[in-house]
Scaffold this active site. Structure first.
Site, PDB file in Angstrom:
ATOM      1  N   ASP A   1       0.729  -1.173   0.010  1.00  0.00           N
ATOM      2  CA  ASP A   1      -0.218  -0.072   0.159  1.00  0.00           C
ATOM      3  C   ASP A   1       0.962   1.339   0.008  1.00  0.00           C
ATOM      4  OD1 ASP A   1      -3.277   0.055   1.549  1.00  0.00           O
ATOM      5  OD2 ASP A   1      -2.317   1.852   0.391  1.00  0.00           O
TER       6      ASP A   1
ATOM      7  N   ASP B   1      -2.921   4.745  -2.212  1.00  0.00           N
ATOM      8  CA  ASP B   1      -3.825   5.453  -1.393  1.00  0.00           C
ATOM      9  C   ASP B   1      -4.292   6.935  -1.971  1.00  0.00           C
ATOM     10  OD1 ASP B   1      -5.329   5.165   1.122  1.00  0.00           O
ATOM     11  OD2 ASP B   1      -4.106   7.031   1.729  1.00  0.00           O
TER      12      ASP B   1
ATOM     13  N   GLU C   1      -6.244   4.333  -5.554  1.00  0.00           N
ATOM     14  CA  GLU C   1      -7.683   4.456  -4.876  1.00  0.00           C
ATOM     15  C   GLU C   1      -7.818   5.822  -5.327  1.00  0.00           C
ATOM     16  OE1 GLU C   1      -7.845   5.618  -1.119  1.00  0.00           O
ATOM     17  OE2 GLU C   1      -9.665   4.458  -0.719  1.00  0.00           O
TER      18      GLU C   1
ATOM     19  N   HIS D   1     -11.083  -2.619   3.783  1.00  0.00           N
ATOM     20  CA  HIS D   1     -10.894  -2.107   5.308  1.00  0.00           C
ATOM     21  C   HIS D   1     -11.750  -0.928   5.423  1.00  0.00           C
ATOM     22  CE1 HIS D   1      -8.142   0.100   2.784  1.00  0.00           C
ATOM     23  NE2 HIS D   1      -8.035   1.097   3.804  1.00  0.00           N
ATOM     24  N   ASP D   2     -12.271  -0.256   4.547  1.00  0.00           N
ATOM     25  CA  ASP D   2     -12.845   1.219   4.797  1.00  0.00           C
ATOM     26  C   ASP D   2     -14.225   0.585   5.015  1.00  0.00           C
ATOM     27  OD1 ASP D   2     -10.566   3.011   2.944  1.00  0.00           O
ATOM     28  OD2 ASP D   2     -10.463   2.376   5.100  1.00  0.00           O
TER      29      ASP D   2
HETATM   30  O1  TEU Z   1      -9.333   6.004   2.319  1.00  0.00           O
HETATM   31  C1  TEU Z   1      -9.774   7.191   1.253  1.00  0.00           C
HETATM   32  C2  TEU Z   1     -10.873   7.587   1.438  1.00  0.00           C
HETATM   33  O2  TEU Z   1     -11.525   7.967   0.663  1.00  0.00           O
HETATM   34  C3  TEU Z   1     -11.537   7.353   2.740  1.00  0.00           C
HETATM   35  O3  TEU Z   1     -12.118   8.694   3.479  1.00  0.00           O
HETATM   36  C4  TEU Z   1     -12.696   6.605   2.529  1.00  0.00           C
HETATM   37  O4  TEU Z   1     -13.770   7.469   1.597  1.00  0.00           O
HETATM   38  C5  TEU Z   1     -13.489   6.442   3.897  1.00  0.00           C
HETATM   39  O5  TEU Z   1     -12.727   5.722   4.531  1.00  0.00           O
HETATM   40  C6  TEU Z   1     -14.666   5.610   3.754  1.00  0.00           C
HETATM   41  O6  TEU Z   1     -15.429   5.753   5.147  1.00  0.00           O
HETATM   42  C7  TEU Z   1      -7.956   5.906   2.313  1.00  0.00           C
HETATM   43  C8  TEU Z   1      -7.671   4.463   2.984  1.00  0.00           C
HETATM   44  O7  TEU Z   1      -8.265   3.286   2.334  1.00  0.00           O
HETATM   45  C9  TEU Z   1      -8.290   4.839   4.257  1.00  0.00           C
HETATM   46  O8  TEU Z   1      -8.102   3.559   5.181  1.00  0.00           O
HETATM   47  C10 TEU Z   1      -7.461   6.042   5.179  1.00  0.00           C
HETATM   48  O9  TEU Z   1      -8.118   6.399   6.180  1.00  0.00           O
HETATM   49  C11 TEU Z   1      -7.266   7.070   3.982  1.00  0.00           C
HETATM   50  O10 TEU Z   1      -7.136   6.944   2.738  1.00  0.00           O
HETATM   51  C12 TEU Z   1      -6.628   8.022   4.571  1.00  0.00           C
HETATM   52  O11 TEU Z   1      -5.325   7.646   4.106  1.00  0.00           O
END
Ligand code: TEU
Ligand code: CA
Length: 568
Positions: A102, A203, A260, A334-335
């Site tokens: 990542d 990311d 992403e 994971h989000d």
């Molecule tokens: O997530 C980016 C992002 O768009 C997040 O704000 C997402 O929309 C949100 O988590 C949805 O609830 C990336 C990573 O995947 C995330 O885990 C990190 O917290 C974020 O970037 C900051 O690095």
């Protein structure tokens, strides 16, 4: 039409996403770690996945679970050592799988030495590694709001300046306008690629280039601040930066890259992934993740609408194919919440059937599928009763916003958190019915999903009808049927709110895919071009969905079926 040559192995691969902190704890400190992943490589090999994506494993204060990096060339001590990582990489390659990391380079941790130096003085050579605006500490440079609540500007009194952080204030944004920052990042990438890493998930890569005017953004979703997406997503120089990154680093390795790209539509996504532009191989869009947002944004109790979901999938299938782009395909990560809860049925009666149905309608599409850890078990959301049980910064901030600012009350607030918290994806992987589901003999960093007695790997592997073996078959079909990689996608019955059916067509064959998103029996019409033709049922979550020469198929509750026809 997308064509493929052998160097593009990633077009017929399936990726498995490992969240290291929650995957497997080898030393019983309650935190998943790299040796724990190595212990489970044979499990992943049995599933049949080709590529493993690890969420960040670098040194980090863990404010955002590793998305706040303080040393890009050092392993987070709780995850293990660099030697542990080299072993994992070697063992992964020995099993003919690949491993991607990542890459988090929109921001660093505020504990990174670069930021500590930058903050020490305006004259420090690292000061303009970050984004600063002069100010008085009272009037913010603009109205942008952080993804985690509050403004995106933090004031440093000593400097009389604000710095930008699109996420937590402990995650200051890097200044990509600065060529020295870009070279630092390229060197970090080379460091890992020279070790044999097979690529990167990047990311929030669409946020690197900000509008130099830093214009106010629209206030949406009842937020206290403006959205930063117009000023920061797909900005003026983003494609220059990625083409430079490709020229200087990516093009020199046989690797895969997935960006992403929040708040990115097809027009921009095609620019990122059109092979002729030499930027990235594919991107994650969020259009299907936003279908159940409401006026308060992500944390809502709204349910998706199937016709809207089908429209999103279809727009991306056709949009990317028509412009030589390439889709990633995912239900969760994971989000995000667990798919059977969010899009299927997580009650005991239909959970596994709906998990298999969701897997079918996603894995038969054109693109590279991503399986998030536990999805192959049909894991569900986790109902924590107290906000104290949640660990995620986004969830905690939303709780305070909903309770203190929006005054939505604890019932609604806790229900929306149950439905959408990122912690739903971060409860430890359940390996068995043993204590702590065999994840750890210590105290897990986050509580487990209490249903691990019913949903765990050990029981799953003993059940030939489990979601695991169904996913194993979906993955093997992608490896054996070129039509899944190359066939043209055609949506059927677009307004049907109960079933999702589509075709994949090549010059010799047709794949007919159908999924029932309800707990009732549904009839799906066979396209007239296929009636009275022989078909081969290649996968289904029910035995009895034969379709030879018929004009319609009957799908049982959460039924899914895929038929292959030869064009004669
Ligand atoms: O997530 C980016 C992002 O768009 C997040 O704000 C997402 O929309 C949100 O988590 C949805 O609830 C990336 C990573 O995947 C995330 O885990 C990190 O917290 C974020 O970037 C900051 O690095
Ligand atoms: Ca551990």
């Amino acid at each position: 039409m997308t064509t493929m040559n052998d160097s593009e192995w990633w077009r017929k691969s399936v990726v498995y996403q490992v969240y290291p902190k929650s995957f497997n704890d080898s030393n019983d400190d309650g935190i998943g770690d790299i040796p724990g992943i190595t212990e489970k490589l044979d499990y992943l090999k049995e599933l049949g996945v080709d590529i493993i994506w690890l969420n960040p494993i670098y040194k980090s204060p863990q404010v955002d679970n590793g998305y706040d990096i303080s040393n890009y060339r050092e392993i987070y001590s709780k995850f293990g050592t660099m030697s542990d990582f080299q072993t994992l990489l070697k063992e992964t390659h020995k099993r003919k799988m690949r491993l991607i990391l990542d890459l988090v380079v929109n921001h660093t941790s505020s504990e990174h030495p670069w930021f500590k130096a930058a903050k020490s003085s305006k004259d420090d050579p690292h000061h303009d590694y970050y984004i600063w605006k002069d100010g008085d500490g009272k009037k913010l440079p603009n109205n942008w709001g952080s993804s985690f609540g509050g403004p995106t500007w933090e004031y440093v009194d000593k400097l009389g300046q604000y710095y930008l952080h699109l996420f937590a204030k402990q995650q200051p944004d890097l200044n990509w306008e600065n060529p020295r920052v870009r070279q630092e990042v390229y060197n970090i990438m080379r460091f890992w690629l020279e070790k044999g890493v097979d690529g990167f998930r990047m990311d929030v890569i669409s946020l690197l280039s900000k509008d130099p005017a830093y214009p106010d953004g629209p206030v949406i979703q009842n937020k206290a601040y403006g959205s930063y997406y117009k000023g920061a997503a797909n900005g003026p120089k983003i494609h220059d930066y990625l083409q430079e990154m490709n020229r200087e680093v990516l093009s020199k390795y046989d690797i895969v890259t997935v960006g992403e790209t929040p708040h990115t539509g097809i027009d921009d996504a095609v620019k990122y992934t059109d092979a002729k532009r030499h930027e990235l191989n594919m991107v994650f869009h969020f259009d299907h993740m936003h279908l159940d947002y409401d006026e308060n944004g992500k944390f809502s109790t709204k349910r998706f609408k199937l016709s809207e979901l089908k429209e999103v999938f279809t727009r991306w299938q056709n949009g990317m194919a028509q412009h030589n782009g390439w889709n990633s395909l995912y239900w969760s990560n994971h989000d995000q919440a667990r798919p059977v809860t969010r899009f299927g049925a997580d009650d005991s009666e239909w959970r596994t059937q709906s998990a298999k149905m969701l897997g079918t309608v996603l894995h038969m599409q054109q693109g590279t599928p991503f399986v998030y850890q536990g999805e192959e078990l049909g894991m569900t959301n986790t109902r924590f009763t107290s906000i104290e049980d949640y660990q995620d910064i986004e969830t905690k901030n939303i709780y305070h916003d909903f309770m203190e600012n929006k005054k939505l009350g604890s019932d609604y607030t806790m229900k929306s958190i149950y439905l959408k918290s990122r912690d739903n994806a971060r409860t430890p992987m359940p390996w068995s019915q043993a204590e702590n589901a065999g994840f750890t003999k210590g105290t897990p960093w986050i509580k487990l999903n209490p249903n691990y007695k019913e949903i765990n790997v050990q029981d799953t592997l003993r059940d030939k009808n489990s979601v695991f073996y169904y996913y194993q078959k979906l993955i093997s079909l992608r490896h054996t049927l070129p039509i899944i990689t190359n066939g043209k996608y055609v949506l059927l019955d677009k307004d049907n709110e109960s079933t999702y059916s589509y075709l994949r067509e090549s010059d010799k064959q047709v794949l007919f895919v159908a999924g029932n998103f309800t707990a009732d029996k549904q009839i799906v019409q066979v396209p007239s071009s296929l009636r009275e033709k022989d078909s081969q049922l290649i996968i289904s979550n029910y035995e009895t969905v034969e379709n030879n020469n018929s004009t319609q198929i009957e799908l049982p509750p959460y039924g899914a079926a895929v038929y292959l026809y030869d064009k004669k």
